[in-house]
Enzyme design. Sequence first.
Site, PDB file in Angstrom:
ATOM      1  N   ASP A  98     -35.931 -43.249 -64.898  1.00 32.32           N
ATOM      2  CA  ASP A  98     -34.507 -43.057 -65.186  1.00 32.32           C
ATOM      3  C   ASP A  98     -33.939 -44.000 -66.237  1.00 32.32           C
ATOM      4  O   ASP A  98     -32.944 -43.665 -66.882  1.00 32.32           O
ATOM      5  CB  ASP A  98     -33.684 -43.192 -63.894  1.00 32.32           C
ATOM      6  CG  ASP A  98     -33.792 -41.950 -63.027  1.00 32.32           C
ATOM      7  OD1 ASP A  98     -34.275 -40.918 -63.533  1.00 32.32           O
ATOM      8  OD2 ASP A  98     -33.420 -42.014 -61.845  1.00 32.32           O
ATOM      9  N   HIS A 104     -40.650 -38.594 -65.083  1.00 33.36           N
ATOM     10  CA  HIS A 104     -39.901 -39.473 -65.964  1.00 33.36           C
ATOM     11  C   HIS A 104     -39.471 -40.715 -65.190  1.00 33.36           C
ATOM     12  O   HIS A 104     -39.640 -40.806 -63.976  1.00 33.36           O
ATOM     13  CB  HIS A 104     -38.662 -38.751 -66.505  1.00 33.36           C
ATOM     14  CG  HIS A 104     -37.689 -38.374 -65.425  1.00 33.36           C
ATOM     15  ND1 HIS A 104     -37.904 -37.318 -64.557  1.00 33.36           N
ATOM     16  CD2 HIS A 104     -36.507 -38.924 -65.039  1.00 33.36           C
ATOM     17  CE1 HIS A 104     -36.905 -37.233 -63.698  1.00 33.36           C
ATOM     18  NE2 HIS A 104     -36.040 -38.203 -63.965  1.00 33.36           N
ATOM     19  N   ARG A 109     -31.553 -24.499 -55.275  1.00 35.52           N
ATOM     20  CA  ARG A 109     -31.672 -25.883 -54.803  1.00 35.52           C
ATOM     21  C   ARG A 109     -30.488 -26.684 -55.307  1.00 35.52           C
ATOM     22  O   ARG A 109     -30.243 -26.766 -56.509  1.00 35.52           O
ATOM     23  CB  ARG A 109     -32.975 -26.497 -55.315  1.00 35.52           C
ATOM     24  CG  ARG A 109     -33.194 -27.970 -55.005  1.00 35.52           C
ATOM     25  CD  ARG A 109     -34.405 -28.435 -55.804  1.00 35.52           C
ATOM     26  NE  ARG A 109     -34.876 -29.765 -55.472  1.00 35.52           N
ATOM     27  CZ  ARG A 109     -34.476 -30.897 -56.049  1.00 35.52           C
ATOM     28  NH1 ARG A 109     -33.520 -30.845 -56.987  1.00 35.52           N
ATOM     29  NH2 ARG A 109     -34.980 -32.058 -55.712  1.00 35.52           N
ATOM     30  N   HIS A 148     -40.921 -40.339 -61.315  1.00 36.84           N
ATOM     31  CA  HIS A 148     -40.723 -39.259 -60.360  1.00 36.84           C
ATOM     32  C   HIS A 148     -40.480 -37.946 -61.100  1.00 36.84           C
ATOM     33  O   HIS A 148     -40.153 -37.931 -62.286  1.00 36.84           O
ATOM     34  CB  HIS A 148     -39.547 -39.553 -59.428  1.00 36.84           C
ATOM     35  CG  HIS A 148     -38.255 -39.808 -60.143  1.00 36.84           C
ATOM     36  ND1 HIS A 148     -37.975 -41.002 -60.787  1.00 36.84           N
ATOM     37  CD2 HIS A 148     -37.162 -39.016 -60.354  1.00 36.84           C
ATOM     38  CE1 HIS A 148     -36.778 -40.947 -61.344  1.00 36.84           C
ATOM     39  NE2 HIS A 148     -36.270 -39.742 -61.108  1.00 36.84           N
TER      40      HIS A 148
END
Length: 631
Positions: free
Chosen positions: A479, A477, A559, A549
């Site tokens: 941002d 996508h 994570r 990204h």
Amino acid sequence: MWDLKALDWVQKTAECAQFCVGQVTTPAALLPVSTDIEYEFSTRNPYNFLQVTYYKLGKVQRAVSAAQTFFVANPSHMEMRNNLEKYRRMPGVKQDAFQDRESDAEKHWSLYNSAIFSESSSEWPRAADMWKECMKETLKRTDECRAQCVMEAQRFPDREPEGSEGVFQKAAALSLSLLSCKQSCVSHVSTRPGRISPHEDLLPTILEHLHIAQFKAGDLKGAIQSLRSLLLFYPSDPDSLSNLQLYLDTLAGESVAQESQPMEEISGYVSRSLQEKKLLFFGVEHLDFSFTDPDLWTPEDVVPESLRDAWRAERDKAQERDREGLREAEVDDSGFYAGGHVPLVGVEIAMDDVALNGTNRVVLDGVLAPRECDTVLQLAAAAASAGDGYRGRRSPHTPHEKFEGLTVLRALRLAQDGLINRTDARLLHEIGERIHTLLHSYFRSPSPLYFSFTHLVCRTAVTGEQEGRQDLSHPVHVDNCLLEPETRRCWREPPAFTHRDLSALLYLNDDFEGGDLFFTDRDAKTVTATVRPACGRLVAFSSGPVNPHGVTAVTAGRRCSLALWFTKEKLHRDMEREEAEALWAADGQSVRKAEDEDDEKKLTQRRSGRRQGSKEKSKGRERVLGAHDEL
């Protein structure tokens, strides 16, 4: 007698239309409508006034819906954008209220978006279903538009003075105007609300996606039929012919599949369109009619020989525009210029633009010490167990990971309730200020940077649900705009966070499998760089279309990272962060801001362009606080 039969058909059709209109409309509705009124409704302007009316009446939910409906068609309308932001922060306003009341008229675009999302998640059976529904809805919308051409008054083209033409010339001019209106429905249906340019070759694009999705879902018979339908538009396309041969070879023993024909509705669509084009081009050649073909797939033999040179030139120009969009130079217009000074001692540049193979990208190591990573990880664990607002539910991006998150304000409230350590909560705030200092300097921001949103987020792989997994932790996508990989375009409009200018991710750990950040080309497939998370590693990049990204699947472990976004628009600064700072001040605790840190020994020089404080509130604007959109 054929001419009398034609006139008989015209008269009976007219009588039928007149009867049907009389059944469903009042006499007042049959009055002519001015072009001004048509324009107001086509731009959804009445919803602007409707929003105000509902708000004054205290019907906030309906006001929100009206505002959203107007904004979808007017994404650059700043006043309505601000109104929507205020509505989002109002108590009692639910996300369900933000509905486009005209969405039924644009249902094919909702299906298009759903199909693209299913593809990105590798849900091929669902993607195939969505593309098929999208195709049917697109054809339905086209037929509705064409019916409107029949019912509305058709204007005569600019002709000679009244009386210089006979009945047949006028009839031909009127029929050509009708056919031109019907052909223009291609552009009308292919244009998203709020946009000016249509999606080129929308129906062929849908068919191309459909046959690929059917093939990957194991429906080879359907894939062959869809591909043969696509070949009606481009019968000599080498890729399509190659794919067809592949499909036929795979089903070599099944004669039914081998003999399958194109979809009947697509065959009818193409046949009708070609016949209309022939009539229109005849009018252009012999009757001084003006017509612009909305399609790129029109075969050359439909165009009269005398018009082919001009037609080829126009088509080549359109195709060149399309190619320019595909190979559009990656120019970052954010105003940032990577390569500035790194003002914190111990922070090193691990990867720059060259190493990351892109524009306005950087990886900085040493932003956090190991003990600080441990502290924030403990904070995330404590906040999650205390209740982070997400209740440990599945990630919004994949069902294979559990999602936990924490904002600065939420951390402060938990500290006030004695559920977490106050010092740890303030560390979360101070880390943000540290990152602000680094990025403002390194990207040489030409204007102040304001925090837009800060979010501590952890994703945990769900045990027992990782085998055979093919999706991503976070699909590719951009941002601040909506990426369309198939056209390589990025639309800066809602629901994208269009005000974001700079993005940053601070990693806290590396004891998990998967979860790498990767950058891609605008096709969302070609990976240009990969970054492995590690404690204290900061990745930052401009938020625009030069930096698509995503994140690979987290297949084991947990994570955690601190995600931050910055904006150059003071209007869109993080109000929750400011509320947290005000609460700290009310408790008699000072909050260290980035612009106050120039006396610190760890700063080697004072950064320029210090962030402007935003303590003064506009008297004319109500400050409404509430939860941010979930990311």
